[in-house]
Design an enzyme around this catalytic site. Structure first.
Site, PDB file in Angstrom:
ATOM      1  N   TYR A  29     -37.630 -67.988 -76.905  1.00 41.60           N
ATOM      2  CA  TYR A  29     -39.242 -68.468 -76.534  1.00 41.60           C
ATOM      3  C   TYR A  29     -40.062 -69.075 -76.590  1.00 41.60           C
ATOM      4  CZ  TYR A  29     -43.452 -66.317 -74.738  1.00 41.60           C
ATOM      5  OH  TYR A  29     -45.006 -66.467 -74.024  1.00 41.60           O
ATOM      6  N   ASP A  52     -39.337 -73.850 -83.527  1.00 41.28           N
ATOM      7  CA  ASP A  52     -41.395 -73.669 -82.962  1.00 41.28           C
ATOM      8  C   ASP A  52     -41.454 -72.501 -83.793  1.00 41.28           C
ATOM      9  OD1 ASP A  52     -42.432 -71.080 -82.162  1.00 41.28           O
ATOM     10  OD2 ASP A  52     -41.963 -71.588 -79.811  1.00 41.28           O
ATOM     11  N   LYS A  95     -50.032 -67.961 -83.935  1.00 41.06           N
ATOM     12  CA  LYS A  95     -50.520 -66.754 -84.779  1.00 41.06           C
ATOM     13  C   LYS A  95     -51.047 -66.471 -85.996  1.00 41.06           C
ATOM     14  CE  LYS A  95     -46.688 -64.660 -81.744  1.00 41.06           C
ATOM     15  NZ  LYS A  95     -47.829 -64.503 -81.073  1.00 41.06           N
TER      16      LYS A  95
HETATM   17  C1  LIG Z   1     -41.766 -68.069 -81.035  1.00 48.74           C
HETATM   18  C2  LIG Z   1     -43.217 -68.270 -79.819  1.00 48.74           C
HETATM   19  N1  LIG Z   1     -43.036 -69.450 -79.401  1.00 48.74           N
HETATM   20  C3  LIG Z   1     -44.502 -69.665 -78.147  1.00 48.74           C
HETATM   21  C4  LIG Z   1     -45.121 -68.105 -77.954  1.00 48.74           C
HETATM   22  C5  LIG Z   1     -46.712 -68.779 -77.924  1.00 48.74           C
HETATM   23  O1  LIG Z   1     -47.396 -68.668 -78.267  1.00 48.74           O
HETATM   24  P1  LIG Z   1     -49.244 -68.276 -77.285  1.00 48.74           P
HETATM   25  O2  LIG Z   1     -48.563 -66.602 -77.146  1.00 48.74           O
HETATM   26  O3  LIG Z   1     -50.175 -67.806 -78.648  1.00 48.74           O
HETATM   27  O4  LIG Z   1     -48.991 -68.770 -76.314  1.00 48.74           O
HETATM   28  C6  LIG Z   1     -44.911 -67.003 -79.313  1.00 48.74           C
HETATM   29  C7  LIG Z   1     -45.453 -65.555 -78.284  1.00 48.74           C
HETATM   30  O5  LIG Z   1     -45.138 -65.066 -78.696  1.00 48.74           O
HETATM   31  C8  LIG Z   1     -43.737 -67.399 -79.819  1.00 48.74           C
HETATM   32  O6  LIG Z   1     -43.176 -65.990 -80.131  1.00 48.74           O
END
Ligand SMILES: Cc1ncc(COP(=O)(O)O)c(C=O)c1O
Length: 427
Positions: A140, A235, A263
């Site tokens: 993700y 990420d 986060k």
């Molecule tokens: C691994 C990862 N990347 C990116 C994101 C996207 O972040 P945001 O919800 O702040 O757009 C998330 C959100 O949970 C995530 O878990």
């Protein structure tokens, strides 16, 4: 609006159904409306108390409404909440990130993890002059058109074909993404060799959802990307400042070229970042790279002082001796307890993850990738989560986030809720 039976929450749920598509903000089902949180507990609008393993989907690593984070944010709010221009708190947060995160030499702030991932991929394209990105099935990286490929495909395609996860994604973008199985370095190596002249980067969650990397997998990605002249992007929106102060790259001992953060660094406010080597980050600087190689990036709230001050206060708490030891010890105890209760009940289940972030998967065999996850009994999982909600545990669909605020009392409460829910599942 309060309905005749006096449930404030039910009234809000009815209003939500009228004014929000599906009655929700899109994140969780709209059947619970949270009123407030303190430490590791939250309360819904009818005053029901929960031990919280959702943590706002991860940001609240030091607990809700931590007095120091609250004071830091309140001090900023009283002096103006956004300026667009540089401000001291954004600069100092960037300095803290550079000091903590191994690959971070420079930082660019954005407001969400989705944006951070989008710009990290764009930076890799600007730096290499190539278009394609390799991502992993089940990984993700937020909601951009590029990221929403093969996150949760209903039907498996042959690797490396990308499957869009959402309506509204241009078909042409499928060809820009190369999809590989997580934890399978041999497949990655052959795909990279095949596409090396077109690939800008590999983007990976170093700890994919709740699946840890197999020993040597991240090191193999580092070697393969370096040998083929493409970038490695971690990420770390979830793992940053969570698995360790320096994130997954410190915890697993592998340094990428770029990473994304979110986060935890915003202390519960909207703030995220792209961080990495200066030579790549310079593409955000027109003066350094020239018009043709300049990466355009502007955001109204980027480096917001309230969010940055809350982030700085959060990092200060996490830097204190024993903070990560405590989070890991709580998580280890919870994982061991859950494993034991499930085994005693004779349920076929795996408790997987790392102590700060784990869950159970109702599957007979160890899980190393997305296709392994597909073999899990999701109906049983939904039932377990529902039983736990009734017993005062709030969590996401497939994650327990552990915080510094979870106490022995919270662990005891959770053990009892698990034992009671598992008894129902096993009966
Ligand atoms: C691994 C990862 N990347 C990116 C994101 C996207 O972040 P945001 O919800 O702040 O757009 C998330 C959100 O949970 C995530 O878990």
């Amino acid at each position: 609006m309060t309905p005749p039976d006096g449930s404030i929450q039910d009234g809000l749920i009815d209003t939500a159904k009228r004014v929000l598509p599906g009655g929700t903000f899109g994140n969780l089902p709209g059947d619970v409306v949270i009123r407030e949180g303190r430490g590791a507990r939250v309360w819904d609008e009818d005053g029901r108390e929960y031990v919280d393993f959702l943590l706002g989907s991860g940001p609240m690593l030091v607990g809700h409404a931590h007095p120091e984070v609250t004071a830091a944010a309140q001090a900023r709010v009283a002096q103006g909440t956004t300026f667009f221009a540089n401000n001291r708190w954004g600069i100092e947060l960037a300095e803290a990130i550079v000091a903590a995160v191994p690959c971070a030499e420079q930082v660019r702030f954005v407001s969400t993890g989705s944006e951070a991932d989008l710009y990290a991929m764009r930076a890799a394209r600007a730096y290499t002059g190539r278009d394609k990105i390799l991502k992993f099935e089940g990984g993700y990286h937020g909601m951009s058109d590029y990221s929403l490929m093969s996150l949760a495909p209903k039907r498996s395609a042959n690797f490396p074909v990308a499957v869009p996860d959402s309506a509204g994604i241009p078909k042409s973008l499928r060809d820009e993404m190369v999809i590989a199985p997580f934890n399978n370095a041999d497949t990655v190596e052959s795909l990279v060799k095949e596409h090396r002249d077109e690939l800008a980067a590999i983007i990976v969650e170093p700890f994919q959802r709740i699946i840890p990397p197999q020993p040597g997998f991240l090191k193999a990605l580092r070697r393969i990307t370096a040998e083929n002249g493409i970038l490695l992007i971690f990420d770390e929106v979830v793992t940053g400042f969570r698995l360790a102060y320096g994130g997954a790259q410190e915890y697993y001992g592998v340094e990428p070229d770029l990473c994304t953060l979110g986060k935890v660094i915003g202390g519960g406010f909207p703030l995220a970042a792209i961080a990495g080597k200066t030579g790549i980050m310079q593409h955000f600087n027109r003066d350094a790279v020239g018009e043709d190689r300049f990466l355009m990036q502007i955001g109204t709230l980027s480096g917001n002082p309230v969010a940055a001050a809350a982030g700085i206060a959060t990092l200060e708490i996490l830097r204190r001796p024993g903070a990560y030891e405590q989070i890991h010890a709580t998580g280890r105890e919870l994982m061991a307890t859950l494993r034991q209760l499930l085994a005693e009940a004779g349920l076929k289940a795996q408790v997987i993850g790392e102590p700060p972030l784990f869950d159970v998967v109702f599957a007979p065999d160890p899980i190393t990738d997305y296709r392994g996850m597909l073999k899990a009994d999701t109906a049983l999982m939904r039932r377990f989560n529902g039983l736990l909600r009734e017993r005062g545990i709030l969590k996401g669909e497939q994650k327990y986030y552990v915080s510094l605020a979870h106490t022995e009392d919270d662990v005891r409460f959770t053990r009892e809720a698990w034992a009671s829910a598992i008894k129902v599942l096993a009966s």
